[in-house]
Design an enzyme around this catalytic site. Structure first.
Site: not given
Ligand code: HSE
Length: 433
Positions: A199, A132, A127, A203, A130, A185, A188
């Site tokens: 990313d 959070g 879970e 998902k 994808v 922050g 990344e």
């Molecule tokens: N790097 C991802 C984002 C983190 O920015 O949503 C959560 O998967």
């Protein structure tokens, strides 16, 4: 009361969050599970760990965790696709139920993991991989199981949503918002996976494979990131009543499935348009349920831990009540059987075009002539500014057109002598034609 032992791999942000949830809710969780849920071992890369933990739980040997005969559930929070893959497969081979938040691992090697879990008849919870805290996997797998999913569109990456929202609010350029986001922050140090759409595609791979019941290869997903989205296009979009979002899209049409990630213009009245900042959201249309939207925090320590712990609780519950693993719901057969993917060339969409052209008589007829020859119909147009010496933007919205026709048109438009630079093209979704 039976004790169910959990082994944890990785004590970074999410791992620490998971411990926090466990410590704060130990009684509540035990009551909900009907057993004692206990952390038996934690593998860390190096000692001492970043947070205070009972030293007797710690090891630097991850294999000790995945091979411990007393551990029932292994939770992989290491990330990456190398060491994590080996450890997950080893945990499954040792009969452990597995919980993972690793979207890259499932997005790229999911078939191997799903098949291993099905063969060993262990439960697999993902879970947290994808969106959070949003229970989207559960919703697709369970709550919406009676539906044929017609489409879903998701803002599944918080970093890019933050950047696009900030660009929309301030008019700043992509590079300057990204630099600020890194300093604060939110992004990344190496933002490639996020801003490049990878990313989001991981998902999408996971969700679409579940929703459409066949494993979709990551390499079959069309991916475009947000690096080339310009402040001027965000402004034009706003003038036209739209917002630009990075969307992960899956759509079924006449037995074919489209899977794509790209910057997308959506009407400002669309539910997804109001999802700003680091928030995530998924808009789903099912044949019985109609339209639904799920939104919430897609990343962060406690939101992600919330989903990890939910998976642990569900699996623990299955153990207590001797329920067999639900591996049958996993996409263990590759797409190609049940699912036919539609090549990008054949998808249909409306398009936003920004053509930078010299302001001379006959320019519009040349551009519209190319579009017309390729069966593309213009829905509306704006031209801003007047400068005979320099190029000015001509902005067009088209009616639904086929991608291949649009690509051929753009190749031709970009070589017209009146066109000064490569034309910007953004797909438009969420509008009935
Ligand atoms: N790097 C991802 C984002 C983190 O920015 O949503 C959560 O998967």
């Amino acid at each position: 009361m039976k004790t169910i032992n959990v082994g944890l791999l990785g004590l970074g942000t999410v791992g620490s969050g998971m411990l926090k949830v466990f410590q704060e809710h130990v009684e509540l969780l035990d009551r909900r599970v009907g057993a004692k849920l206990r952390i038996k071992k934690i593998a860390v890369r190096r000692l001492p760990p970043r947070i205070p933990v009972d030293a007797r739980l710690l090891t630097t040997d991850a294999l000790e965790v995945v091979r411990d005969p007393q551990i029932d559930i292994v939770v992989e929070l290491i990330g990456g696709t190398t060491v994590a893959r080996t450890l997950c497969l080893e945990a499954i081979a040792n009969g452990k139920h597995l919980v993972t938040a690793n979207k890259a691992l499932l997005g790229e090697h999911g078939l191997e993991i799903y098949r291993a879990a099905a063969e060993k008849r262990v439960d697999l919870g993902f879970e947290a991989s994808v969106c959070g805290a949003i229970p989207i996997i559960r919703s697709v797998k369970d709550g919406l199981v009676a539906n044929r999913i017609l489409s879903f569109m998701g803002i599944v990456n918080g970093t890019t949503n933050y950047i696009l929202t900030k660009m929309t609010e301030t008019g700043q350029a992509f590079a300057s918002v990204l630099a600020e986001a890194q300093a604060q922050g939110y992004a990344e140090a190496d933002p490639t996976l996020d801003v490049g759409g990878i990313d989001a595609a991981h998902k999408l791979q996971i969700l679409a494979s579940l929703a459409y019941g066949g494993y979709i290869r990551f390499s079959d997903i069309y991916i475009e990131g947000i690096q080339n989205v310009e402040a001027t296009d965000i402004e034009f979009a706003r003038e036209l009543g739209y917002r630009i979002k990075l969307l992960a899209i899956a759509k079924e049409d006449h037995g074919e499935l489209e899977v794509r990630v790209h910057p997308t213009m959506i009407p400002e009245t669309h539910l997804l348009a109001s999802v700003g900042g680091v928030y995530n959201a998924v808009h789903i249309r099912g044949d019985s349920c109609g339209s639904l939207m799920f939104s919430g925090r897609g990343a962060g320590q406690l939101p992600t831990a919330s989903s990890v712990v939910a998976d642990i609780v569900e699996i623990a519950h299955n153990i207590v009540y001797h329920r067999p693993a639900r591996a049958g719901l996993l996409p263990t057969s590759a797409a190609g059987g049940e699912i036919t993917l539609r090549p990008m060339e054949r998808i249909a969409s409306r398009y936003y075009l920004r053509i930078m052209a010299v302001d001379k008589p006959g320019v519009l007829s040349k551009v519209s002539g190319v579009l017309g020859e390729n069966s593309i119909s213009i829905a509306s147009m704006i031209q801003k500014g007047r400068d005979e010496a320099a190029a000015v933007p001509i902005v067009m919205l088209t009616h639904a057109a086929v991608e291949g026709d649009m690509r051929r048109s753009l190749q031709r438009i970009n070589t017209l002598d009146v066109v000064a630079q490569e034309t910007t093209c953004i797909r438009v979704e969420g509008v009935e034609d």
